[in-house]
Design an enzyme around this catalytic site. Structure first.
Site, mmCIF file in Angstrom:
data_model
loop_
_atom_site.group_PDB
_atom_site.id
_atom_site.type_symbol
_atom_site.label_atom_id
_atom_site.label_comp_id
_atom_site.label_asym_id
_atom_site.label_seq_id
_atom_site.Cartn_x
_atom_site.Cartn_y
_atom_site.Cartn_z
ATOM 1 N N ARG A 111 -0.138 -6.488 18.047
ATOM 2 C CA ARG A 111 0.637 -7.542 18.726
ATOM 3 C C ARG A 111 0.137 -8.926 18.333
ATOM 4 O O ARG A 111 0.886 -9.896 18.410
ATOM 5 C CB ARG A 111 0.532 -7.389 20.259
ATOM 6 C CG ARG A 111 1.328 -6.219 20.810
ATOM 7 C CD ARG A 111 1.417 -6.312 22.329
ATOM 8 N NE ARG A 111 1.576 -7.706 22.691
ATOM 9 C CZ ARG A 111 0.864 -8.346 23.605
ATOM 10 N NH1 ARG A 111 -0.029 -7.709 24.299
ATOM 11 N NH2 ARG A 111 1.068 -9.620 23.846
ATOM 12 N N CYS A 132 0.462 -7.336 27.953
ATOM 13 C CA CYS A 132 -0.809 -6.692 28.276
ATOM 14 C C CYS A 132 -0.979 -6.565 29.777
ATOM 15 O O CYS A 132 -0.655 -7.493 30.523
ATOM 16 C CB CYS A 132 -1.967 -7.517 27.722
ATOM 17 S SG CYS A 132 -2.166 -7.356 25.952
ATOM 18 N N ASP A 144 5.715 -16.997 39.526
ATOM 19 C CA ASP A 144 6.142 -17.862 40.635
ATOM 20 C C ASP A 144 6.060 -19.349 40.279
ATOM 21 O O ASP A 144 6.911 -20.146 40.695
ATOM 22 C CB ASP A 144 5.288 -17.556 41.882
ATOM 23 C CG ASP A 144 3.796 -17.670 41.599
ATOM 24 O OD1 ASP A 144 3.331 -17.109 40.584
ATOM 25 O OD2 ASP A 144 3.088 -18.331 42.380
ATOM 26 N N ARG A 180 0.555 -10.516 36.917
ATOM 27 C CA ARG A 180 0.908 -11.706 36.136
ATOM 28 C C ARG A 180 2.240 -12.252 36.654
ATOM 29 O O ARG A 180 3.278 -12.125 36.009
ATOM 30 C CB ARG A 180 0.977 -11.367 34.647
ATOM 31 C CG ARG A 180 -0.373 -10.976 34.082
ATOM 32 C CD ARG A 180 -0.322 -10.663 32.622
ATOM 33 N NE ARG A 180 -0.343 -11.855 31.786
ATOM 34 C CZ ARG A 180 -0.458 -11.802 30.459
ATOM 35 N NH1 ARG A 180 -0.543 -10.660 29.838
ATOM 36 N NH2 ARG A 180 -0.479 -12.907 29.751
ATOM 37 N N PRO A 181 2.196 -12.871 37.849
ATOM 38 C CA PRO A 181 3.447 -13.359 38.443
ATOM 39 C C PRO A 181 4.019 -14.553 37.673
ATOM 40 O O PRO A 181 3.326 -15.141 36.846
ATOM 41 C CB PRO A 181 3.019 -13.788 39.855
ATOM 42 C CG PRO A 181 1.566 -14.045 39.767
ATOM 43 C CD PRO A 181 1.028 -13.183 38.672
ATOM 44 N N ARG A 231 4.905 -10.247 27.054
ATOM 45 C CA ARG A 231 4.865 -11.234 28.121
ATOM 46 C C ARG A 231 5.615 -12.524 27.720
ATOM 47 O O ARG A 231 6.282 -13.159 28.523
ATOM 48 C CB ARG A 231 3.389 -11.541 28.389
ATOM 49 C CG ARG A 231 3.107 -12.747 29.237
ATOM 50 C CD ARG A 231 3.181 -12.436 30.702
ATOM 51 N NE ARG A 231 2.959 -13.619 31.501
ATOM 52 C CZ ARG A 231 3.146 -13.659 32.798
ATOM 53 N NH1 ARG A 231 3.547 -12.601 33.447
ATOM 54 N NH2 ARG A 231 2.935 -14.766 33.466
ATOM 55 N N ILE A 238 -9.778 -16.044 34.887
ATOM 56 C CA ILE A 238 -8.334 -16.244 34.675
ATOM 57 C C ILE A 238 -7.523 -15.006 35.051
ATOM 58 O O ILE A 238 -6.507 -15.101 35.731
ATOM 59 C CB ILE A 238 -8.035 -16.644 33.205
ATOM 60 C CG1 ILE A 238 -8.861 -17.884 32.818
ATOM 61 C CG2 ILE A 238 -6.542 -16.912 33.009
ATOM 62 C CD1 ILE A 238 -8.536 -19.149 33.558
ATOM 63 N N LYS A 252 -0.330 -16.997 17.133
ATOM 64 C CA LYS A 252 0.623 -16.217 17.948
ATOM 65 C C LYS A 252 1.120 -17.043 19.131
ATOM 66 O O LYS A 252 2.301 -17.142 19.388
ATOM 67 C CB LYS A 252 -0.070 -14.943 18.445
ATOM 68 C CG LYS A 252 0.551 -14.263 19.643
ATOM 69 C CD LYS A 252 -0.283 -13.069 20.028
ATOM 70 C CE LYS A 252 -0.193 -12.575 21.432
ATOM 71 N NZ LYS A 252 -0.186 -13.472 22.534
ATOM 72 N N ASN A 253 0.174 -17.648 19.849
ATOM 73 C CA ASN A 253 0.555 -18.327 21.090
ATOM 74 C C ASN A 253 1.290 -19.642 20.853
ATOM 75 O O ASN A 253 1.830 -20.228 21.801
ATOM 76 C CB ASN A 253 -0.678 -18.560 21.979
ATOM 77 C CG ASN A 253 -1.171 -17.262 22.598
ATOM 78 O OD1 ASN A 253 -0.559 -16.212 22.397
ATOM 79 N ND2 ASN A 253 -2.266 -17.331 23.338
ATOM 80 N N ASP A 286 -9.118 -15.345 26.305
ATOM 81 C CA ASP A 286 -8.724 -14.516 25.161
ATOM 82 C C ASP A 286 -9.898 -14.200 24.232
ATOM 83 O O ASP A 286 -9.803 -13.294 23.400
ATOM 84 C CB ASP A 286 -7.615 -15.207 24.349
ATOM 85 C CG ASP A 286 -6.266 -15.125 25.045
ATOM 86 O OD1 ASP A 286 -6.162 -14.431 26.064
ATOM 87 O OD2 ASP A 286 -5.320 -15.785 24.567
HETATM 88 C C1 UD1 Z 1 -1.221 -17.589 28.021
HETATM 89 C C2 UD1 Z 1 -1.540 -16.948 26.690
HETATM 90 C C3 UD1 Z 1 -2.575 -15.852 26.867
HETATM 91 C C4 UD1 Z 1 -3.806 -16.390 27.594
HETATM 92 C C5 UD1 Z 1 -3.410 -17.103 28.875
HETATM 93 C C6 UD1 Z 1 -4.582 -17.811 29.545
HETATM 94 C C7 UD1 Z 1 0.529 -17.172 25.433
HETATM 95 C C8 UD1 Z 1 1.668 -16.476 24.796
HETATM 96 N N1 UD1 Z 1 -0.327 -16.382 26.146
HETATM 97 O O1 UD1 Z 1 -0.671 -16.564 28.852
HETATM 98 O O2 UD1 Z 1 -2.933 -15.380 25.569
HETATM 99 O O3 UD1 Z 1 -4.644 -15.304 27.930
HETATM 100 O O4 UD1 Z 1 -2.423 -18.111 28.575
HETATM 101 O O5 UD1 Z 1 -5.159 -18.717 28.677
HETATM 102 O O6 UD1 Z 1 0.333 -18.356 25.272
HETATM 103 N N2 UD1 Z 1 -0.166 -17.290 37.052
HETATM 104 C C9 UD1 Z 1 0.400 -17.203 38.302
HETATM 105 N N3 UD1 Z 1 1.719 -17.575 38.435
HETATM 106 C C10 UD1 Z 1 2.477 -18.009 37.378
HETATM 107 C C11 UD1 Z 1 1.860 -18.090 36.116
HETATM 108 C C12 UD1 Z 1 0.539 -17.724 35.969
HETATM 109 O O7 UD1 Z 1 -0.243 -16.823 39.282
HETATM 110 O O8 UD1 Z 1 3.670 -18.316 37.573
HETATM 111 C C13 UD1 Z 1 -1.584 -16.872 36.871
HETATM 112 C C14 UD1 Z 1 -1.684 -15.633 35.978
HETATM 113 O O9 UD1 Z 1 -1.465 -14.455 36.712
HETATM 114 C C15 UD1 Z 1 -3.076 -15.745 35.441
HETATM 115 C C16 UD1 Z 1 -3.267 -17.260 35.293
HETATM 116 O O10 UD1 Z 1 -2.288 -17.855 36.148
HETATM 117 O O11 UD1 Z 1 -4.005 -15.249 36.364
HETATM 118 C C17 UD1 Z 1 -3.112 -17.772 33.870
HETATM 119 O O12 UD1 Z 1 -1.809 -17.512 33.425
HETATM 120 P P1 UD1 Z 1 -1.066 -18.403 32.337
HETATM 121 O O13 UD1 Z 1 -1.849 -19.617 32.015
HETATM 122 O O14 UD1 Z 1 0.347 -18.567 32.794
HETATM 123 O O15 UD1 Z 1 -1.104 -17.422 31.095
HETATM 124 P P2 UD1 Z 1 0.093 -16.947 30.195
HETATM 125 O O16 UD1 Z 1 1.012 -18.089 29.902
HETATM 126 O O17 UD1 Z 1 0.653 -15.687 30.708
#
Ligand code: UD1
Length: 417
Positions: A398, A116, A124, A121-122, A92, A328, A22-23, A306
């Protein structure tokens, strides 16, 4: 509303083929927007997030079809650089379309993504990187209006945290940008290397993906290709956890054990026998399971967040005390309520969950709180005495391809109503 009805206590025995990741599939489908030609993706999982991505592609003006496990996407005639709020809310990963649409058209309007609810989940980190690449971003009413004044330009980007999504979005924006982009402190998840392999096959110049420093030399255009999506390491680990929980012997084929060195040793600590050979895992559960050393979720190559829910579910009946520290996401213990109703002994305090193994779990009516939390409840229900009813199955759909059929094929008593 659909439910899974599980009569627990049946051992799992047989062979399961690992579904496509999926990812990896979701960012690669977004990347197809950059190609401007036909892209054929094999081993695409039949899951609702993939169908959501197909809907976004069609909305943007791409021709997109899905047959068996093959997606065919042609982005030659993109007619739109805006994505509706309704489509963005579905998952997402819709945020990947930001980098891809910007890279292709220089403009993108969308609302903030759904997915989810695992706490805040910002985006930024995504946005500050794009700003460095020359993107003007207006944030208004939960929406983003992004445009590039002249052209996207390569930049040196040091991530404050190795976000998976931000790393992928930057790659997507950078492949057709002018000049070179260097991402340091990049996320190292294997799915990022898969995205880069796909894009390189289409003519991109990306080096170092899978490591923490990624260099992208912008090219003028990409072309189409045929590509096979990598296996899903999280789905594979889920079925191992189900077998650890219910007991039995499983062969998982078409997987990549080298991507799972952060998970497989945990099953060995539980007392299971794990033999990895090429693209197969031979797995045997040994009752009773044992508690394991503290598990801290980390970015890759650490233990994946995950996998936290379903590994915890398997440990509910293990002998001794296991401890999880979720580093995380802030709100990723929502499955604990369902597990404790089944009789598990779990104490949660902030980031920490302490599991005292109990010999028995009991079937209950419960609800999947999110994708992996739902998989955790299924894992526990397979080992519980009596019947469990798990509602809100749409969360599980999903990410898992026909979970009830896969589990039935290896002896579980599970049906969807
Ligand atoms: C991806 C995976 C998800 C997995 C996660 C962590 C996909 C489609 N999804 O999600 O299955 O659980 O990695 O391994 O690949 N964060 C910020 N600011 C940002 C981006 C992230 O603060 O701009 C924080 C998030 O809130 C979270 C952490 O960083 O606490 C990890 O997020 P991130 O690695 O971005 O996960 P996703 O890409 O959403």
């Amino acid at each position: 509303m659909q439910k899974l009805i599980i009569n627990g206590g049946k051992k799992l025995c047989g062979e399961i083929r690992t579904q496509g990741s999926k990812n990896a599939a979701l960012p690669i489908m977004a990347a197809a927007v950059l190609c401007g030609e036909k892209v054929v993706l094999h081993n695409c999982p039949k899951i609702s997030d993939v169908y959501s991505a197909m809907r976004i592609l069609t909305y943007l003006g791409c021709k997109a079809s899905f047959d068996g496990n093959t997606a065919v996407i042609n982005s030659e005639n993109i007619s739109c650089s805006e994505i509706s709020e309704e489509l963005m809310r579905e998952m997402r990963s819709s945020i990947f379309f930001l980098g891809a649409v910007l890279g292709r058209t220089g403009r993108c309007r969308l609302s903030l993504p759904g997915g989810c609810d695992l706490g805040p989940r910002p985006v930024d980190i995504h946005l500050s990187a794009l700003r460095k690449m020359g993107v003007r971003i207006k944030e208004e009413y939960g929406g983003l209006d992004c445009s590039v004044e002249k052209k996207l330009t390569g930049a040196k980007i040091a991530l404050s945290f190795p976000s998976v999504g931000a790393t992928e979005n930057i790659i997507l924006a950078a492949v057709l940008a002018e000049g070179t982009t260097v991402i340091s402190n990049a996320a190292r998840e294997p799915e990022i290397a898969d995205l880069a392999d796909f894009l390189n096959r289409c003519g991109a110049k990306i080096h170092g993906a899978g490591g923490s420093r990624i260099t992208i030399n912008g090219v003028k255009q990409l072309h189409g290709c045929e590509y096979e999506i990598m296996p899903d390491r999280i789905a594979c680990a889920t079925y191992l956890a189900c077998t650890a929980s219910a007991g039995g012997e499983l062969i998982v084929t078409d997987c990549r054990p080298s991507d799972m060195e952060n998970i497989l040793p945990v099953f060995e600590q539980m007392g299971c026998i794990v033999h990895a050979l090429d693209s197969k895992i031979f797995f045997s559960a040994k009752y009773p399971l044992h508690a394991v050393a503290p598990i801290r979720t980390m970015v890759y190559p650490g233990f994946p967040t995950d996998a936290q829910a379903f590994v915890m579910a398997a440990l509910c009946r293990a002998k001794g005390t296991s401890v999880f520290v979720e580093n995380i996401f802030e709100n990723r213990y929502k499955h604990v309520g369902g597990l404790t109703r089944m009789g598990a002994d779990i104490l949660v305090e902030g980031k920490v969950a302490v599991i005292e193994g109990t010999p028995r779990l009991y079937g209950v009516k419960t609800e999947a709180p999110d994708l992996r939390g739902g998989a955790g409840l299924v894992t526990a229900a397979l080992a519980a005495e009596g019947t469990s009813e798990i509602s809100a199955v749409h969360h599980i759909d999903r990410g898992y391809e026909e979970i009830e059929k896969v589990l039935t094929s290896v002896g579980a008593d599970i049906k969807r109503i």
